[in-house]
Scaffold this active site. Sequence first.
Site, PDB file in Angstrom:
ATOM      1  N   ILE A 111      -7.391   7.835  -1.295  1.00 27.97           N
ATOM      2  CA  ILE A 111      -7.273   6.381  -1.367  1.00 27.97           C
ATOM      3  C   ILE A 111      -8.110   5.895  -0.182  1.00 27.97           C
ATOM      4  O   ILE A 111      -7.980   6.415   0.930  1.00 27.97           O
ATOM      5  CB  ILE A 111      -5.789   5.916  -1.289  1.00 27.97           C
ATOM      6  CG1 ILE A 111      -5.672   4.391  -1.200  1.00 27.97           C
ATOM      7  CG2 ILE A 111      -5.041   6.537  -0.133  1.00 27.97           C
ATOM      8  CD1 ILE A 111      -4.202   3.891  -1.259  1.00 27.97           C
ATOM      9  N   SER A 112      -9.006   4.921  -0.410  1.00 31.78           N
ATOM     10  CA  SER A 112      -9.926   4.489   0.643  1.00 31.78           C
ATOM     11  C   SER A 112      -9.192   3.856   1.814  1.00 31.78           C
ATOM     12  O   SER A 112      -8.086   3.327   1.668  1.00 31.78           O
ATOM     13  CB  SER A 112     -10.938   3.488   0.087  1.00 31.78           C
ATOM     14  OG  SER A 112     -11.611   4.027  -1.013  1.00 31.78           O
ATOM     15  N   GLN A 113      -9.875   3.880   2.945  1.00 28.48           N
ATOM     16  CA  GLN A 113      -9.393   3.210   4.161  1.00 28.48           C
ATOM     17  C   GLN A 113      -9.187   1.719   3.849  1.00 28.48           C
ATOM     18  O   GLN A 113     -10.001   1.120   3.139  1.00 28.48           O
ATOM     19  CB  GLN A 113     -10.507   3.394   5.189  1.00 28.48           C
ATOM     20  CG  GLN A 113     -10.276   2.811   6.538  1.00 28.48           C
ATOM     21  CD  GLN A 113     -11.574   2.903   7.362  1.00 28.48           C
ATOM     22  OE1 GLN A 113     -12.617   3.330   6.858  1.00 28.48           O
ATOM     23  NE2 GLN A 113     -11.490   2.506   8.602  1.00 28.48           N
ATOM     24  N   ARG A 115       0.820  -1.225   0.000  1.00 28.09           N
ATOM     25  CA  ARG A 115       0.000   0.000   0.000  1.00 28.09           C
ATOM     26  C   ARG A 115       0.856   1.278   0.000  1.00 28.09           C
ATOM     27  O   ARG A 115       0.451   2.293  -0.553  1.00 28.09           O
ATOM     28  CB  ARG A 115      -0.951  -0.038   1.208  1.00 28.09           C
ATOM     29  CG  ARG A 115      -1.947   1.124   1.280  1.00 28.09           C
ATOM     30  CD  ARG A 115      -2.991   0.851   2.333  1.00 28.09           C
ATOM     31  NE  ARG A 115      -3.676   2.043   2.795  1.00 28.09           N
ATOM     32  CZ  ARG A 115      -4.867   2.459   2.346  1.00 28.09           C
ATOM     33  NH1 ARG A 115      -5.492   1.784   1.414  1.00 28.09           N
ATOM     34  NH2 ARG A 115      -5.430   3.544   2.833  1.00 28.09           N
TER      35      ARG A 115
END
Length: 248
Positions: free
Chosen positions: A97-99, A71
């Site tokens: 950017i999503s959790q 990530r």
Amino acid sequence: MLPKRFFSPSLIILFTLLIAIQVVPVAIAEPANDEEEERYDRLREQMVNRQIVARGVDNRPTINAMRSVPRHKFVRSGERRRAYLDNPLPIGHGQTISQPYIVAYMTQLINPEPGMKVLEIGTGSGYQAAVLAEITDQVFTIEIVEELGEWGKQNLRHAGYDKVQVKRADGYYGWEEYAPFDAIVVTAAADHIPPPLVDQLRDGGRMVIPVGSPFRTQNLMLVEKRGEDIRTRNLMPVRFVPFTREEE
Ligand code: SAH
């Protein structure tokens, strides 16, 4: 002609030193990088255990993919140290950017398996596409913002996800050329489910999409296509960046 003292021994020593200074950091940079990568590996392992498994994600392929995708290679360089935190992060152009948990939850919802062909709307950093590519065989992703599409593609290439196909377009219309898709993952909140995306879903396919007003709490919805029958289910309240539209 150059003056004679230009070639003096002290200058030669100076040049040698300068060259040495250039070479030495390259030689010692490697272990430092390895250490950094090991630190990220540990943080990623913690992320998976504490944020994903502990909260009930139990789909094996999804967990393995979350363990594998680096990530930290999908966030902006200034955010790298925060890559494994329990929240979304800014990626520029007002997008995020999503959790990690949301990425895992959405991935699990489509029952990902090898052999599947998946479409994602909203490439952003490329992270969700990489997670899908860890499991399935074909991933197509569409991004409306040119610069983000380029950056997302670069991130995917650098992290070794060469097969993911990225295109810049309004994802509302899907990607007709490669339809039908076994699953569609939409990572921006739309005010309705785009009919072209339902059309491009294979019979028996699944789509996961946040639906609701921008900047408010939206509903994460699961859409299942069974012939003419389109079933939708509300799963949980979420907050996504808005699904924007290309001007006509
Ligand atoms: N999946 C991304 C999340 C990025 S945020 C990731 O893993 O990082 C959502 C993205 O959707 C943004 O980059 C935004 O520009 C994009 N987006 C919004 N509306 C879109 C549309 N109509 N078509 C394609 N992309 C869109």
